[in-house]
Scaffold this motif. Structure first.
Motif, PDB file in Angstrom:
ATOM      1  N   ARG A  35       0.949  -1.197   0.001  1.00  0.00           N
ATOM      2  CA  ARG A  35      -0.105   0.184  -0.082  1.00  0.00           C
ATOM      3  C   ARG A  35       0.797   1.382  -0.091  1.00  0.00           C
ATOM      4  O   ARG A  35       0.462   2.182  -0.558  1.00  0.00           O
ATOM      5  N   ARG A  36       1.879   1.237   0.661  1.00  0.00           N
ATOM      6  CA  ARG A  36       2.912   2.376   0.421  1.00  0.00           C
ATOM      7  C   ARG A  36       3.736   2.711  -0.873  1.00  0.00           C
ATOM      8  O   ARG A  36       3.605   3.845  -1.331  1.00  0.00           O
ATOM      9  N   ARG A  37       3.716   1.404  -1.263  1.00  0.00           N
ATOM     10  CA  ARG A  37       4.122   1.518  -2.771  1.00  0.00           C
ATOM     11  C   ARG A  37       3.058   2.163  -3.767  1.00  0.00           C
ATOM     12  O   ARG A  37       3.499   2.876  -4.594  1.00  0.00           O
ATOM     13  N   ILE A  38       1.921   1.818  -3.652  1.00  0.00           N
ATOM     14  CA  ILE A  38       0.844   2.347  -4.412  1.00  0.00           C
ATOM     15  C   ILE A  38       0.815   3.905  -4.061  1.00  0.00           C
ATOM     16  O   ILE A  38       0.712   4.690  -4.921  1.00  0.00           O
ATOM     17  N   VAL A  39       0.829   4.364  -2.885  1.00  0.00           N
ATOM     18  CA  VAL A  39       0.765   5.667  -2.338  1.00  0.00           C
ATOM     19  C   VAL A  39       1.970   6.383  -3.129  1.00  0.00           C
ATOM     20  O   VAL A  39       1.773   7.572  -3.693  1.00  0.00           O
ATOM     21  N   GLY A  40       2.980   5.901  -2.976  1.00  0.00           N
ATOM     22  CA  GLY A  40       4.288   6.386  -3.693  1.00  0.00           C
ATOM     23  C   GLY A  40       4.106   6.473  -5.094  1.00  0.00           C
ATOM     24  O   GLY A  40       4.538   7.477  -5.702  1.00  0.00           O
ATOM     25  N   GLN A  41       3.709   5.592  -5.642  1.00  0.00           N
ATOM     26  CA  GLN A  41       3.496   5.706  -7.161  1.00  0.00           C
ATOM     27  C   GLN A  41       2.403   6.751  -7.688  1.00  0.00           C
ATOM     28  O   GLN A  41       2.603   7.557  -8.578  1.00  0.00           O
ATOM     29  N   LEU A  42       1.470   6.763  -7.021  1.00  0.00           N
ATOM     30  CA  LEU A  42       0.312   7.908  -7.007  1.00  0.00           C
ATOM     31  C   LEU A  42       1.041   9.424  -6.706  1.00  0.00           C
ATOM     32  O   LEU A  42       0.814  10.245  -7.713  1.00  0.00           O
ATOM     33  N   SER A  43       1.848   9.474  -5.828  1.00  0.00           N
ATOM     34  CA  SER A  43       2.285  10.592  -5.373  1.00  0.00           C
ATOM     35  C   SER A  43       3.192  11.039  -6.602  1.00  0.00           C
ATOM     36  O   SER A  43       3.239  12.261  -6.975  1.00  0.00           O
ATOM     37  N   GLU A  73      -7.170  17.124  -0.028  1.00  0.00           N
ATOM     38  CA  GLU A  73      -8.079  16.876   1.053  1.00  0.00           C
ATOM     39  C   GLU A  73      -7.311  16.194   2.185  1.00  0.00           C
ATOM     40  O   GLU A  73      -7.814  16.498   3.327  1.00  0.00           O
ATOM     41  N   PHE A  74      -6.642  15.172   1.924  1.00  0.00           N
ATOM     42  CA  PHE A  74      -5.810  14.574   3.008  1.00  0.00           C
ATOM     43  C   PHE A  74      -4.825  15.560   3.586  1.00  0.00           C
ATOM     44  O   PHE A  74      -4.681  15.325   4.918  1.00  0.00           O
ATOM     45  N   ASP A  75      -4.086  16.326   3.004  1.00  0.00           N
ATOM     46  CA  ASP A  75      -3.051  17.323   3.664  1.00  0.00           C
ATOM     47  C   ASP A  75      -3.914  18.158   4.492  1.00  0.00           C
ATOM     48  O   ASP A  75      -3.273  18.534   5.548  1.00  0.00           O
ATOM     49  N   GLU A  76      -5.269  18.508   4.202  1.00  0.00           N
ATOM     50  CA  GLU A  76      -5.992  19.365   5.162  1.00  0.00           C
ATOM     51  C   GLU A  76      -6.355  18.755   6.506  1.00  0.00           C
ATOM     52  O   GLU A  76      -6.269  19.267   7.440  1.00  0.00           O
ATOM     53  N   ALA A  77      -6.732  17.267   6.197  1.00  0.00           N
ATOM     54  CA  ALA A  77      -7.052  16.585   7.446  1.00  0.00           C
ATOM     55  C   ALA A  77      -6.074  16.158   8.297  1.00  0.00           C
ATOM     56  O   ALA A  77      -5.910  16.195   9.559  1.00  0.00           O
ATOM     57  N   PHE A  78      -4.816  15.625   7.551  1.00  0.00           N
ATOM     58  CA  PHE A  78      -3.667  15.206   8.247  1.00  0.00           C
ATOM     59  C   PHE A  78      -2.441  16.024   7.623  1.00  0.00           C
ATOM     60  O   PHE A  78      -1.591  15.469   6.929  1.00  0.00           O
ATOM     61  N   PRO A  79      -2.095  17.321   8.377  1.00  0.00           N
ATOM     62  CA  PRO A  79      -1.074  18.105   7.522  1.00  0.00           C
ATOM     63  C   PRO A  79       0.256  17.403   7.772  1.00  0.00           C
ATOM     64  O   PRO A  79       0.794  16.805   8.852  1.00  0.00           O
ATOM     65  N   GLY A  80       0.767  17.285   6.676  1.00  0.00           N
ATOM     66  CA  GLY A  80       2.375  17.092   6.524  1.00  0.00           C
ATOM     67  C   GLY A  80       2.426  15.267   6.540  1.00  0.00           C
ATOM     68  O   GLY A  80       3.392  14.813   6.350  1.00  0.00           O
ATOM     69  N   LEU A  81       1.348  14.573   6.748  1.00  0.00           N
ATOM     70  CA  LEU A  81       1.581  13.033   6.874  1.00  0.00           C
ATOM     71  C   LEU A  81       2.211  12.365   5.543  1.00  0.00           C
ATOM     72  O   LEU A  81       3.015  11.619   5.662  1.00  0.00           O
ATOM     73  N   LEU A  82       1.260  12.710   4.436  1.00  0.00           N
ATOM     74  CA  LEU A  82       1.583  12.121   3.145  1.00  0.00           C
ATOM     75  C   LEU A  82       2.968  12.471   2.835  1.00  0.00           C
ATOM     76  O   LEU A  82       3.720  11.702   2.341  1.00  0.00           O
ATOM     77  N   ASP A  83       3.554  13.666   3.224  1.00  0.00           N
ATOM     78  CA  ASP A  83       4.918  14.298   2.632  1.00  0.00           C
ATOM     79  C   ASP A  83       5.787  13.468   3.587  1.00  0.00           C
ATOM     80  O   ASP A  83       6.807  12.949   3.067  1.00  0.00           O
TER      81      ASP A  83
END
Length: 106
Positions: free
Chosen positions: A29-37, A87-97
């Motif tokens: 799942r982290r790989r999927i998120v990374g590829q989408l990013s 949307e995600f950055d608004e709900a969880f600032p900095g987490l995706l980065d």
């Protein structure tokens, strides 16, 4: 009459940090998120570089969608995936980065 095949997506105000972290604990799942990013465009389910069966991939996409990380929609017969970054950055600032910046280590 055609029915809407777009799956339900959660309101991020109702998604807990625990649910998000549980989704991101899996390396696939982290790989999927990374590829989408990293992607310039949305990616079809079959367009990811992951080495799991189709049914296992479907499970991983569902977990990410239910955690509010991705949005899925259809174009013709292809199910496309996009990262819900704004949307995600608004709900969880900095987490995706932080997750993507960590190199998505397994």
């Amino acid at each position: 009459m055609e029915t809407d095949r777009t799956p339900d997506h959660p309101d991020l105000r109702g998604v807990t940090l625990q649910k998000v972290l549980e989704a991101l604990v899996d390396p696939v799942r982290r790989r999927i998120v990374g590829q989408l990013s990293d992607a310039a465009d949305d990616i079809s389910c079959g367009g990811f570089d992951i080495s799991v069966s189709k049914s296992t991939a479907t499970h991983h996409f569902r977990v990410l969608r239910e955690a509010g990380l991705i949005r899925q929609y259809y174009v013709g017969t292809a199910r496309l995936n996009t990262l819900r970054r704004a949307e995600f950055d608004e709900a969880f600032p900095g987490l995706l980065d932080a997750v993507v910046g960590a190199g998505l280590r397994p």
